[in-house]
Design a protein around this motif. Sequence first.
Motif, PDB file in Angstrom:
ATOM      1  N   ALA A  15       0.827  -1.209   0.000  1.00 35.28           N
ATOM      2  CA  ALA A  15       0.000   0.000   0.000  1.00 35.28           C
ATOM      3  C   ALA A  15       0.862   1.261   0.000  1.00 35.28           C
ATOM      4  CB  ALA A  15      -0.942  -0.009   1.201  1.00 35.28           C
ATOM      5  N   TYR A  16       1.911   1.279   0.805  1.00 37.89           N
ATOM      6  CA  TYR A  16       2.806   2.440   0.818  1.00 37.89           C
ATOM      7  C   TYR A  16       3.486   2.624  -0.540  1.00 37.89           C
ATOM      8  CZ  TYR A  16       2.469   3.177   5.873  1.00 37.89           C
ATOM      9  OH  TYR A  16       2.016   3.447   7.131  1.00 37.89           O
ATOM     10  N   LEU A  17       3.909   1.519  -1.132  1.00 35.28           N
ATOM     11  CA  LEU A  17       4.609   1.612  -2.418  1.00 35.28           C
ATOM     12  C   LEU A  17       3.669   2.020  -3.544  1.00 35.28           C
ATOM     13  CD1 LEU A  17       6.993  -1.437  -2.104  1.00 35.28           C
ATOM     14  CD2 LEU A  17       7.536   0.993  -1.839  1.00 35.28           C
ATOM     15  N   ILE A  18       2.446   1.534  -3.519  1.00 35.10           N
ATOM     16  CA  ILE A  18       1.470   1.956  -4.531  1.00 35.10           C
ATOM     17  C   ILE A  18       1.176   3.445  -4.376  1.00 35.10           C
ATOM     18  CG2 ILE A  18      -0.938   1.754  -5.263  1.00 35.10           C
ATOM     19  CD1 ILE A  18      -0.653  -1.290  -4.758  1.00 35.10           C
ATOM     20  N   GLY A  19       1.057   3.909  -3.151  1.00 34.16           N
ATOM     21  CA  GLY A  19       0.847   5.337  -2.916  1.00 34.16           C
ATOM     22  C   GLY A  19       1.990   6.172  -3.460  1.00 34.16           C
ATOM     23  N   HIS A  25       6.818   9.111  -7.089  1.00 33.24           N
ATOM     24  CA  HIS A  25       8.117   9.240  -6.433  1.00 33.24           C
ATOM     25  C   HIS A  25       8.531   7.934  -5.755  1.00 33.24           C
ATOM     26  CE1 HIS A  25       6.563   9.470  -2.298  1.00 33.24           C
ATOM     27  NE2 HIS A  25       5.570  10.162  -2.806  1.00 33.24           N
ATOM     28  N   SER A  26       9.810   7.850  -5.496  1.00 32.82           N
ATOM     29  CA  SER A  26      10.367   6.693  -4.793  1.00 32.82           C
ATOM     30  C   SER A  26      10.372   6.973  -3.295  1.00 32.82           C
ATOM     31  CB  SER A  26      11.788   6.428  -5.294  1.00 32.82           C
ATOM     32  OG  SER A  26      12.604   7.556  -5.054  1.00 32.82           O
ATOM     33  N   LEU A  27      10.735   5.962  -2.519  1.00 28.88           N
ATOM     34  CA  LEU A  27      10.899   6.095  -1.067  1.00 28.88           C
ATOM     35  C   LEU A  27      12.280   5.571  -0.704  1.00 28.88           C
ATOM     36  CD1 LEU A  27       7.516   4.563   0.167  1.00 28.88           C
ATOM     37  CD2 LEU A  27       8.176   6.970   0.279  1.00 28.88           C
ATOM     38  N   THR A  28      12.939   6.216   0.232  1.00 29.60           N
ATOM     39  CA  THR A  28      14.197   5.661   0.715  1.00 29.60           C
ATOM     40  C   THR A  28      13.878   4.520   1.676  1.00 29.60           C
ATOM     41  OG1 THR A  28      14.400   7.098   2.647  1.00 29.60           O
ATOM     42  CG2 THR A  28      15.347   7.912   0.547  1.00 29.60           C
ATOM     43  N   GLN A 111      11.150   2.654 -12.765  1.00 26.80           N
ATOM     44  CA  GLN A 111      10.268   3.394 -11.868  1.00 26.80           C
ATOM     45  C   GLN A 111       9.145   4.064 -12.648  1.00 26.80           C
ATOM     46  OE1 GLN A 111      13.002   5.947  -9.752  1.00 26.80           O
ATOM     47  NE2 GLN A 111      13.339   4.408  -8.151  1.00 26.80           N
ATOM     48  N   GLN A 112       9.446   4.586 -13.824  1.00 18.48           N
ATOM     49  CA  GLN A 112       8.419   5.254 -14.626  1.00 18.48           C
ATOM     50  C   GLN A 112       7.310   4.288 -15.021  1.00 18.48           C
ATOM     51  OE1 GLN A 112       8.561   8.716 -15.091  1.00 18.48           O
ATOM     52  NE2 GLN A 112       6.410   8.267 -15.499  1.00 18.48           N
ATOM     53  N   VAL A 113       7.661   3.044 -15.271  1.00 12.80           N
ATOM     54  CA  VAL A 113       6.640   2.036 -15.578  1.00 12.80           C
ATOM     55  C   VAL A 113       5.662   1.922 -14.409  1.00 12.80           C
ATOM     56  CG1 VAL A 113       6.248  -0.437 -15.975  1.00 12.80           C
ATOM     57  CG2 VAL A 113       8.088   0.745 -17.194  1.00 12.80           C
ATOM     58  N   ALA A 114       6.198   1.844 -13.190  1.00 15.17           N
ATOM     59  CA  ALA A 114       5.343   1.769 -12.000  1.00 15.17           C
ATOM     60  C   ALA A 114       4.543   3.058 -11.825  1.00 15.17           C
ATOM     61  CB  ALA A 114       6.179   1.484 -10.756  1.00 15.17           C
ATOM     62  N   PHE A 115       5.178   4.214 -12.017  1.00 19.08           N
ATOM     63  CA  PHE A 115       4.472   5.489 -11.884  1.00 19.08           C
ATOM     64  C   PHE A 115       3.299   5.559 -12.855  1.00 19.08           C
ATOM     65  CE2 PHE A 115       8.782   7.680 -10.749  1.00 19.08           C
ATOM     66  CZ  PHE A 115       8.776   7.084  -9.497  1.00 19.08           C
ATOM     67  N   ASP A 116       3.549   5.229 -14.105  1.00 19.08           N
ATOM     68  CA  ASP A 116       2.502   5.292 -15.129  1.00 19.08           C
ATOM     69  C   ASP A 116       1.362   4.316 -14.824  1.00 19.08           C
ATOM     70  OD1 ASP A 116       4.078   7.182 -16.428  1.00 19.08           O
ATOM     71  OD2 ASP A 116       4.784   5.775 -17.975  1.00 19.08           O
ATOM     72  N   TYR A 117       1.714   3.115 -14.446  1.00 19.87           N
ATOM     73  CA  TYR A 117       0.705   2.100 -14.158  1.00 19.87           C
ATOM     74  C   TYR A 117      -0.191   2.520 -12.992  1.00 19.87           C
ATOM     75  CZ  TYR A 117      -1.396  -2.411 -13.057  1.00 19.87           C
ATOM     76  OH  TYR A 117      -2.304  -3.427 -12.804  1.00 19.87           O
TER      77      TYR A 117
END
Length: 123
Positions: A15-19, A25-28, A111-117
């Motif tokens: 859930a945090y990663l989907i958010g 954006h990424s998370l450290t 990362q852009q693939v995940a952002f777009d999806y």
Amino acid sequence: MPIPLAVGDATEVRAYLIGAAAAGHSLTYSELLERLGYSFSRPKMRALCVTLGVVDRDGATRDEPELAVLVVRQSDGLPGQGWWVAGGARDHGYEGPWEGPAAAAFIARLQQVAFDYWATHSP
């Protein structure tokens, strides 16, 4: 050597990663651990990586883009060694360096693939 325990519930981590992906954006590692209620330590980070693997294996069964690639080092914005060694790069045909401009460009594409999806899908 004992198998490291996972940190956090895979559903919560997902859930945090989907958010983060939906927000573009990424998370450290530190940020994600903090959201899960932990302070950063190397053992906690390694244990978190176990959970990230669970999240990505589960997402793959639904044809979702990987999310572990969104968790990065604060120092250079790239995933840690565990991601690279576990097959993250190899799974995408990347055989270049794990640091530097080529690695950064490769990670940005994933990362852009995940952002777009996740900008257009709901969990």
